[in-house]
Each structure stands twice: as C-alpha cells, then as structure tokens.
Design a protein around this motif. Structure first.
Motif, PDB file in Angstrom:
ATOM      1  N   THR A  64      66.582  20.529  56.561  1.00 57.57           N
ATOM      2  CA  THR A  64      67.777  19.875  56.067  1.00 57.57           C
ATOM      3  C   THR A  64      67.861  18.482  56.692  1.00 57.57           C
ATOM      4  O   THR A  64      67.116  18.154  57.611  1.00 57.57           O
ATOM      5  CB  THR A  64      69.045  20.698  56.408  1.00 57.57           C
ATOM      6  OG1 THR A  64      70.169  20.130  55.752  1.00 57.57           O
ATOM      7  CG2 THR A  64      69.289  20.733  57.909  1.00 57.57           C
ATOM      8  N   SER A  65      68.757  17.676  56.167  1.00 57.63           N
ATOM      9  CA  SER A  65      68.926  16.308  56.659  1.00 57.63           C
ATOM     10  C   SER A  65      70.299  16.164  57.290  1.00 57.63           C
ATOM     11  O   SER A  65      71.291  16.709  56.792  1.00 57.63           O
ATOM     12  CB  SER A  65      68.771  15.310  55.503  1.00 57.63           C
ATOM     13  OG  SER A  65      68.938  13.979  55.960  1.00 57.63           O
ATOM     14  N   PHE A  66      70.347  15.420  58.391  1.00 60.36           N
ATOM     15  CA  PHE A  66      71.605  15.236  59.114  1.00 60.36           C
ATOM     16  C   PHE A  66      71.696  13.798  59.586  1.00 60.36           C
ATOM     17  O   PHE A  66      70.895  13.348  60.419  1.00 60.36           O
ATOM     18  CB  PHE A  66      71.664  16.196  60.310  1.00 60.36           C
ATOM     19  CG  PHE A  66      72.941  16.137  61.103  1.00 60.36           C
ATOM     20  CD1 PHE A  66      74.077  16.791  60.658  1.00 60.36           C
ATOM     21  CD2 PHE A  66      73.006  15.430  62.293  1.00 60.36           C
ATOM     22  CE1 PHE A  66      75.259  16.749  61.385  1.00 60.36           C
ATOM     23  CE2 PHE A  66      74.180  15.380  63.033  1.00 60.36           C
ATOM     24  CZ  PHE A  66      75.313  16.039  62.567  1.00 60.36           C
ATOM     25  N   HIS A  67      72.643  13.055  59.011  1.00 57.46           N
ATOM     26  CA  HIS A  67      72.842  11.646  59.384  1.00 57.46           C
ATOM     27  C   HIS A  67      71.525  10.871  59.351  1.00 57.46           C
ATOM     28  O   HIS A  67      71.229  10.074  60.247  1.00 57.46           O
ATOM     29  CB  HIS A  67      73.490  11.547  60.765  1.00 57.46           C
ATOM     30  CG  HIS A  67      74.927  11.981  60.787  1.00 57.46           C
ATOM     31  ND1 HIS A  67      75.920  11.243  61.375  1.00 57.46           N
ATOM     32  CD2 HIS A  67      75.548  13.075  60.288  1.00 57.46           C
ATOM     33  CE1 HIS A  67      77.085  11.869  61.250  1.00 57.46           C
ATOM     34  NE2 HIS A  67      76.868  12.987  60.588  1.00 57.46           N
ATOM     35  N   GLY A  68      70.743  11.142  58.308  1.00 56.22           N
ATOM     36  CA  GLY A  68      69.486  10.421  58.130  1.00 56.22           C
ATOM     37  C   GLY A  68      68.308  10.994  58.881  1.00 56.22           C
ATOM     38  O   GLY A  68      67.184  10.495  58.751  1.00 56.22           O
TER      39      GLY A  68
ATOM     40  N   ALA B  76      77.277  24.678  73.588  1.00 56.13           N
ATOM     41  CA  ALA B  76      78.103  23.759  72.804  1.00 56.13           C
ATOM     42  C   ALA B  76      77.381  23.310  71.536  1.00 56.13           C
ATOM     43  O   ALA B  76      76.233  22.854  71.603  1.00 56.13           O
ATOM     44  CB  ALA B  76      78.459  22.546  73.649  1.00 56.13           C
ATOM     45  N   PRO B  77      78.029  23.419  70.361  1.00 51.81           N
ATOM     46  CA  PRO B  77      77.382  23.020  69.101  1.00 51.81           C
ATOM     47  C   PRO B  77      76.956  21.558  69.078  1.00 51.81           C
ATOM     48  O   PRO B  77      75.852  21.245  68.631  1.00 51.81           O
ATOM     49  CB  PRO B  77      78.448  23.311  68.041  1.00 51.81           C
ATOM     50  CG  PRO B  77      79.346  24.319  68.656  1.00 51.81           C
ATOM     51  CD  PRO B  77      79.346  24.023  70.128  1.00 51.81           C
ATOM     52  N   LYS B  78      77.823  20.649  69.533  1.00 50.58           N
ATOM     53  CA  LYS B  78      77.470  19.224  69.482  1.00 50.58           C
ATOM     54  C   LYS B  78      76.272  18.919  70.384  1.00 50.58           C
ATOM     55  O   LYS B  78      75.386  18.138  70.010  1.00 50.58           O
ATOM     56  CB  LYS B  78      78.671  18.351  69.865  1.00 50.58           C
ATOM     57  CG  LYS B  78      79.773  18.306  68.814  1.00 50.58           C
ATOM     58  CD  LYS B  78      80.821  17.251  69.133  1.00 50.58           C
ATOM     59  CE  LYS B  78      80.305  15.840  68.945  1.00 50.58           C
ATOM     60  NZ  LYS B  78      81.346  14.809  69.108  1.00 50.58           N
ATOM     61  N   TRP B  79      76.244  19.528  71.552  1.00 45.49           N
ATOM     62  CA  TRP B  79      75.100  19.316  72.439  1.00 45.49           C
ATOM     63  C   TRP B  79      73.815  19.792  71.782  1.00 45.49           C
ATOM     64  O   TRP B  79      72.802  19.105  71.796  1.00 45.49           O
ATOM     65  CB  TRP B  79      75.304  20.046  73.768  1.00 45.49           C
ATOM     66  CG  TRP B  79      74.074  19.992  74.638  1.00 45.49           C
ATOM     67  CD1 TRP B  79      73.744  18.997  75.514  1.00 45.49           C
ATOM     68  CD2 TRP B  79      73.007  20.942  74.673  1.00 45.49           C
ATOM     69  NE1 TRP B  79      72.532  19.278  76.100  1.00 45.49           N
ATOM     70  CE2 TRP B  79      72.053  20.465  75.600  1.00 45.49           C
ATOM     71  CE3 TRP B  79      72.763  22.151  74.019  1.00 45.49           C
ATOM     72  CZ2 TRP B  79      70.877  21.153  75.894  1.00 45.49           C
ATOM     73  CZ3 TRP B  79      71.595  22.841  74.300  1.00 45.49           C
ATOM     74  CH2 TRP B  79      70.666  22.336  75.228  1.00 45.49           C
ATOM     75  N   LEU B  80      73.872  20.996  71.174  1.00 47.10           N
ATOM     76  CA  LEU B  80      72.671  21.554  70.570  1.00 47.10           C
ATOM     77  C   LEU B  80      72.178  20.685  69.419  1.00 47.10           C
ATOM     78  O   LEU B  80      70.975  20.403  69.296  1.00 47.10           O
ATOM     79  CB  LEU B  80      72.939  22.986  70.090  1.00 47.10           C
ATOM     80  CG  LEU B  80      71.749  23.727  69.482  1.00 47.10           C
ATOM     81  CD1 LEU B  80      70.554  23.730  70.415  1.00 47.10           C
ATOM     82  CD2 LEU B  80      72.149  25.152  69.113  1.00 47.10           C
TER      83      LEU B  80
ATOM     84  N   THR C 209      78.112  10.204  67.837  1.00 51.64           N
ATOM     85  CA  THR C 209      77.891   9.696  66.478  1.00 51.64           C
ATOM     86  C   THR C 209      78.233  10.713  65.387  1.00 51.64           C
ATOM     87  O   THR C 209      78.087  10.418  64.206  1.00 51.64           O
ATOM     88  CB  THR C 209      76.427   9.253  66.302  1.00 51.64           C
ATOM     89  OG1 THR C 209      75.559  10.380  66.531  1.00 51.64           O
ATOM     90  CG2 THR C 209      76.076   8.143  67.279  1.00 51.64           C
ATOM     91  N   PHE C 210      78.673  11.911  65.772  1.00 50.24           N
ATOM     92  CA  PHE C 210      79.044  12.911  64.758  1.00 50.24           C
ATOM     93  C   PHE C 210      80.137  13.812  65.310  1.00 50.24           C
ATOM     94  O   PHE C 210      80.389  13.847  66.517  1.00 50.24           O
ATOM     95  CB  PHE C 210      77.829  13.734  64.313  1.00 50.24           C
ATOM     96  CG  PHE C 210      77.110  14.440  65.432  1.00 50.24           C
ATOM     97  CD1 PHE C 210      77.469  15.722  65.822  1.00 50.24           C
ATOM     98  CD2 PHE C 210      76.060  13.819  66.100  1.00 50.24           C
ATOM     99  CE1 PHE C 210      76.811  16.374  66.848  1.00 50.24           C
ATOM    100  CE2 PHE C 210      75.388  14.455  67.136  1.00 50.24           C
ATOM    101  CZ  PHE C 210      75.767  15.735  67.515  1.00 50.24           C
ATOM    102  N   ARG C 211      80.790  14.530  64.401  1.00 53.44           N
ATOM    103  CA  ARG C 211      81.914  15.383  64.770  1.00 53.44           C
ATOM    104  C   ARG C 211      81.452  16.825  64.962  1.00 53.44           C
ATOM    105  O   ARG C 211      80.381  17.223  64.503  1.00 53.44           O
ATOM    106  CB  ARG C 211      82.996  15.333  63.689  1.00 53.44           C
ATOM    107  CG  ARG C 211      83.566  13.949  63.420  1.00 53.44           C
ATOM    108  CD  ARG C 211      84.540  13.994  62.254  1.00 53.44           C
ATOM    109  NE  ARG C 211      83.898  14.550  61.060  1.00 53.44           N
ATOM    110  CZ  ARG C 211      84.553  14.959  59.980  1.00 53.44           C
ATOM    111  NH1 ARG C 211      85.874  14.899  59.953  1.00 53.44           N
ATOM    112  NH2 ARG C 211      83.890  15.423  58.932  1.00 53.44           N
TER     113      ARG C 211
END
Length: 247
Positions: free
Chosen positions: A167-171, A212-216, A227-229
C-alpha cells in the motif's frame, strides 16, 4: 440429526470499502473473517447437506450483535469499554433469545477482542448444561488458529510466511507482511525505545506489551511522526492487517 453450532465473532477494523450495503460476513475483512469465508466456501462446494449447521453472529461496535447476513454499510467506529457497556443490555438480550429460543445449539464458540467482552458480560447464565462452550483466547493469530480448528475439526496446516501487503502512505510504498511488521515492533521493544511504547489512546498488542501506532508507522515508512496523524497510522496498519486497539 443436525449438529447446531453458534459462532460469535467480534467485528474487525479492516472492512471492505464497497459502497452500499454488504452482508456483515463480506463487509468485515479481518483475518478471522477470511478464515470463516473460506470455510463457508468449502461447505458450499461440497454440494451436499452437511452434518453440522453453523449460525454466525458478529458483535459490532456500531450495530451490536448482528447476523452474518445483516446488511452493513461501511463505517468507522471502534469498540471501547464505554461503547461496550452501552451496547451490553441489547447484546445480552439478543444472545439470551438465541440460546434459550427454539434452536437448541449443541456448541458455542466465542471469539472476541478484549474490548468487546464487557458487551457480553453475563452470557454464561444462558448456556444450557449440555452445550459445549469454547472461548478463544490470546492474540489474534492464536484466536485465528483456534477458530480454524473449531470449524474444521483439525489444526490449521503449517503455513508459509504471509504474503506481504502493499500500500502507499504519504507517497511512500509499504510492502511488508504482518510477521515483518511485528518483528520491527519487537525490535523497538528490545531496544527499550521510549517512543515505541508511548501510547495515548491507541496501541498494537505485541507479546503482552503495547506499541504506539504512530511510532510503528514511522518505522515502516521512514516518515517523522509529526508528518501524519494517529488516524492515518491506524488506517495504514488496518490495510496491512494489523489490529489496533483503543487503550
């Protein structure tokens, strides 16, 4: 004589994005639902009356306890303890009708994520003494294996490493299997990274610890967490087949 079985599954964060209404069994697309759909297909292709009749219900964070055929729209609602407590009276009443109504089930299999159990509190009171009850436990992979064994009567075959999801995430293109993602999470835990375990409202369960989801997602993509939520991170992880829970 038919062997009546009742299966209760918790809904999944991963869902089909098809527009309109889909039966719940098609709308939810977590690993447990994929096991169940494959099982149903094997029953259909036998082209004969099976000895075991399976009724399936889904404990949905949005709709409560619904049939696998219930017309379900796409939605974004996660189960929390508070939400489970709100649903509890209606869910328990529905389960009571199922277990004490005209259909006498011989077997009951309950396969729920931890956050869903408060909605089902008190279920034991409606189980008759000659019913075989199975409750799945552990992480989602363990529950998946237990579900397979209950459905088919045999343990799942030894599996090859899962195919990487792409999948793609923020480019940034992410192409990793769930095993690879969990190994990255474990590496952060082994290194005692503070950011790895800095969880506020959401977390990924890894070997009894919270990641933590953002860390992963930052580790998977190389992007700074600024740079992302968190919602973006949750969506990406769901697309990659990773369960994210509410703290």
């Amino acid at each position: 004589m038919n062997h009546e079985r009742l299966l209760i599954l918790s809904c999944s964060q991963r869902k089909s994005h098809k527009e309109g209404l889909l039966p719940a069994i098609e709308r939810y697309d977590g690993p447990l639902f994929r096991v169940l759909r494959r099982y149903w297909k094997t029953q259909d292709t036998r082209n004969q009356k099976t000895e075991s009749k399976l009724d399936t219900y889904v404990l949905s964070a949005e709709f409560g306890l619904i049939s696998a055929e219930y017309p379900t729209p796409y939605y974004d609602c996660c189960m929390t303890r508070h939400r489970a407590q709100i649903l509890h009276p209606v869910v328990v009443d529905k389960l009571k009708n199922l277990l004490t109504g005209g259909c006498r089930f011989q077997e009951l299999f309950i396969c729920l994520g931890q956050a869903y159990w408060p909605a089902l509190e008190g279920w034991e009171a409606f189980v008759h003494r000659d019913m075989a009850v199975h409750v799945a436990w552990g992480a989602i992979g363990m529950r998946q294996s237990q579900l397979y064994k209950w459905l088919y009567g045999t343990p799942p075959p030894a599996s090859a490493p899962s195919k990487p999801e792409k999948t793609s995430f923020h480019g940034v293109t992410v192409e990793l299997s769930s095993q690879q993602i969990f190994e990255i999470a474990r590496q952060g835990l082994r290194e005692s990274s503070r950011m790895a375990t800095f969880c506020h409202m959401w977390y990924i369960p890894v070997d009894g610890q919270r990641v933590a989801p953002k860390w992963l997602v930052s580790q998977l993509t190389g992007l700074p967490v600024s740079t992302f939520r968190t919602d973006d991170a949750r969506r990406l992880l769901a697309q990659l087949g990773i369960e994210v829970r509410r703290a």
